[in-house]
Scaffold this motif. Structure first.
Motif, mmCIF file in Angstrom:
data_model
loop_
_atom_site.group_PDB
_atom_site.id
_atom_site.type_symbol
_atom_site.label_atom_id
_atom_site.label_comp_id
_atom_site.label_asym_id
_atom_site.label_seq_id
_atom_site.Cartn_x
_atom_site.Cartn_y
_atom_site.Cartn_z
ATOM 1 N N ALA A 26 0.948 -1.389 -0.118
ATOM 2 C CA ALA A 26 -0.048 0.000 -0.057
ATOM 3 C C ALA A 26 0.790 1.408 -0.007
ATOM 4 N N ALA A 27 2.056 1.127 0.629
ATOM 5 C CA ALA A 27 3.065 2.398 0.828
ATOM 6 C C ALA A 27 3.680 2.631 -0.628
ATOM 7 N N VAL A 28 3.823 1.558 -1.280
ATOM 8 C CA VAL A 28 4.253 1.600 -2.483
ATOM 9 C C VAL A 28 3.534 2.344 -3.609
ATOM 10 N N GLU A 29 2.317 1.774 -3.429
ATOM 11 C CA GLU A 29 1.062 2.355 -4.414
ATOM 12 C C GLU A 29 0.972 3.988 -3.991
ATOM 13 N N ARG A 30 0.972 4.352 -2.852
ATOM 14 C CA ARG A 30 0.644 5.666 -2.394
ATOM 15 C C ARG A 30 1.697 6.464 -2.770
ATOM 16 N N LEU A 31 2.990 6.214 -2.455
ATOM 17 C CA LEU A 31 4.172 7.055 -2.491
ATOM 18 C C LEU A 31 4.483 7.060 -4.272
ATOM 19 N N SER A 32 4.164 6.276 -4.978
ATOM 20 C CA SER A 32 4.331 6.206 -6.351
ATOM 21 C C SER A 32 3.200 6.782 -7.035
ATOM 22 N N PRO A 34 1.423 10.475 -8.098
ATOM 23 C CA PRO A 34 0.636 10.183 -9.227
ATOM 24 C C PRO A 34 1.527 9.684 -10.404
ATOM 25 N N SER A 35 2.872 9.815 -10.053
ATOM 26 C CA SER A 35 3.746 9.801 -11.580
ATOM 27 C C SER A 35 4.047 8.480 -11.732
ATOM 28 N N GLY A 36 3.833 7.393 -10.792
ATOM 29 C CA GLY A 36 4.012 5.910 -11.215
ATOM 30 C C GLY A 36 5.716 5.545 -10.889
ATOM 31 N N GLU A 37 6.559 6.448 -10.498
ATOM 32 C CA GLU A 37 7.883 6.404 -10.525
ATOM 33 C C GLU A 37 8.209 5.477 -9.238
ATOM 34 N N PRO A 38 9.137 4.660 -9.489
ATOM 35 C CA PRO A 38 9.669 3.693 -8.300
ATOM 36 C C PRO A 38 9.893 4.458 -7.007
ATOM 37 N N VAL A 39 9.847 3.588 -5.875
ATOM 38 C CA VAL A 39 10.276 4.102 -4.721
ATOM 39 C C VAL A 39 11.360 3.313 -4.085
ATOM 40 N N ILE A 40 12.054 3.563 -3.023
ATOM 41 C CA ILE A 40 12.940 3.097 -2.160
ATOM 42 C C ILE A 40 12.280 2.087 -0.997
ATOM 43 N N VAL A 41 12.663 1.092 -0.890
ATOM 44 C CA VAL A 41 12.274 0.128 0.287
ATOM 45 C C VAL A 41 13.574 -0.357 0.926
ATOM 46 N N LYS A 42 13.741 0.013 2.434
ATOM 47 C CA LYS A 42 14.746 -0.265 3.074
ATOM 48 C C LYS A 42 14.343 -0.842 4.474
ATOM 49 N N PRO A 43 14.900 -2.109 4.928
ATOM 50 C CA PRO A 43 14.694 -2.410 6.357
ATOM 51 C C PRO A 43 15.183 -1.328 7.411
ATOM 52 N N ALA A 44 14.231 -0.819 8.575
ATOM 53 C CA ALA A 44 14.479 -0.101 9.370
ATOM 54 C C ALA A 44 15.824 -0.502 10.250
ATOM 55 N N ALA A 45 15.849 -1.621 10.200
ATOM 56 C CA ALA A 45 17.113 -2.301 11.300
ATOM 57 C C ALA A 45 18.231 -2.485 10.223
ATOM 58 N N ARG A 53 16.248 -1.660 -1.774
ATOM 59 C CA ARG A 53 15.689 -2.003 -3.081
ATOM 60 C C ARG A 53 14.926 -0.679 -3.890
ATOM 61 N N LEU A 54 15.222 -0.552 -5.115
ATOM 62 C CA LEU A 54 14.187 0.140 -5.838
ATOM 63 C C LEU A 54 13.032 -0.607 -6.352
ATOM 64 N N VAL A 55 11.831 -0.155 -5.974
ATOM 65 C CA VAL A 55 10.735 -0.789 -6.068
ATOM 66 C C VAL A 55 9.624 -0.218 -7.033
ATOM 67 N N SER A 56 8.960 -0.787 -7.903
ATOM 68 C CA SER A 56 7.867 -0.136 -8.677
ATOM 69 C C SER A 56 6.437 -0.903 -8.375
ATOM 70 N N ARG A 57 5.524 -0.514 -8.787
ATOM 71 C CA ARG A 57 4.381 -1.165 -8.615
ATOM 72 C C ARG A 57 4.437 -2.343 -9.208
ATOM 73 N N GLU A 58 5.043 -2.625 -10.461
ATOM 74 C CA GLU A 58 5.003 -3.739 -11.230
ATOM 75 C C GLU A 58 6.001 -5.095 -10.482
ATOM 76 N N THR A 59 6.924 -4.514 -9.874
ATOM 77 C CA THR A 59 7.831 -5.410 -8.981
ATOM 78 C C THR A 59 7.747 -5.472 -7.705
ATOM 79 N N ALA A 60 6.901 -4.902 -7.121
ATOM 80 C CA ALA A 60 6.513 -4.762 -5.514
ATOM 81 C C ALA A 60 6.182 -6.139 -5.018
#
Length: 301
Positions: A26-32, A34-45, A53-60
């Motif tokens: 849901a965070a990937v969908e929201r933060l990308s 309206p542009s649809g650009e990928p986002v960054i996902v990383k472990p807090a620890a 990782r660079l994550v897009s809606r398609e690769t999420a």
């Protein structure tokens, strides 16, 4: 850090926290949007670019499935991807007073999808006005986080006139940035910082003993059984060479470079001139040879 900065002048990166795959998706969908650009996902620890990782809606779906349950339980941070040049800011705080030791330039800036850092140069050559702005904003950050003593390492991105705070750490910079500071400044900031943390008298010299540049560069690769690992003897003739090291030897299996722990070799150099240092760094890397056999070829052998 993100929670502390939320809603303030330093809060310039859209982000969300997630503790399961559903909320992460849901965070990937929201933060990308309206542009649809990928986002960054990383472990807090996390550490050492591990599982950043660079994550897009398609690769999420596939990427989020690859995170272990422990990483999900500890929490993931989903952030908008910020463009621009990447730097880190090295500071030491003594008795509540912050001091800028310098800014580190990221060489061969980390690239998606894994964002492995390939080198650093200290200090970065920045215009005085830009450096003053960085200093003022980082000092505001340290005040917001109630940092009063010790060394801190803050990663930033500069996109035009905008400075974005990526993350900060109440510790020295990794990747031997602490060594680069020693070589360039002629002092030991870690010793000074830890003295302050231990309640002992601590102070920076009124003037830095040295005024030089220092850099480290890493050799990365796709990995496999190592059939050859060597340092050309002429590497010792390169001006300013401090250290050169193979991290994997012949007969070992080198992993593909996906984080800070899977790079294959490095060199450290120092010198009075930035241009010459950059050239010597490239020359030193060219004299390191690590040959990894492709897994298929190894299996056939």
């Amino acid at each position: 850090m993100r929670k502390t900065l939320a809603g303030g002048a330093l809060d310039t990166v859209g982000w969300m926290a997630a503790h399961d795959r559903t909320s992460a998706r849901a965070a990937v969908e929201r933060l990308s949007t309206p542009s649809g650009e990928p986002v960054i996902v990383k472990p807090a620890a996390g550490r050492g670019s591990l599982d950043v990782r660079l994550v897009s809606r398609e690769t999420a779906g596939a990427i989020l499935q690859s995170y272990p349950d422990k990483a999900l339980a500890d929490g993931l941070i989903v952030e908008r991807f910020i463009g621009g040049a990447e730097y880190s800011v090295e500071t030491v705080s003594l008795n509540g007073c912050h001091h800028l030791l310098g800014v580190t330039e990221k060489l061969n800036p980390p690239r998606p999808p894994y964002f492995v850092e390939e080198g650093h140069l200290f200090p970065a050559s920045l215009e005085d006005a830009r450096l003053a702005d960085i200093r003022d904003r980082i000092f505001l950050l340290l005040d917001a986080l109630s940092i009063t003593e010790g060394v801190c390492h803050t990663e930033i991105k500069l996109d035009g006139d905008q400075m974005h705070l990526i993350e900060t750490h109440a510790r020295p910079g990794g990747d031997r940035i602490w060594r680069l500071m020693e070589l360039a400044l002629g002092i030991d900031p870690i010793e000074i910082g830890f003295a302050a943390l231990c309640g002992r008298p601590a102070a920076l010299p009124s003037s830095m003993p040295a005024n030089r540049f220092a850099a480290i560069a890493y050799l990365c690769g796709e990995g496999g059984p190592v059939s050859e690992a060597s340092l050309d003897g002429s590497i010792r003739d390169i001006p300013g060479l401090v250290e050169s090291r193979l991290l994997f030897q012949t007969g070992m299996v080198a992993p593909p470079t996906r984080d800070s722990y899977s790079r294959h070799a490095f060199v450290i150099l120092t010198g009075p001139g930035e241009t010459a240092l950059r050239g010597n760094l490239e020359s030193a890397l060219s004299r390191i040879r690590i040959v990894c056999d492709p897994p298929a070829r190894s299996a056939l052998a």
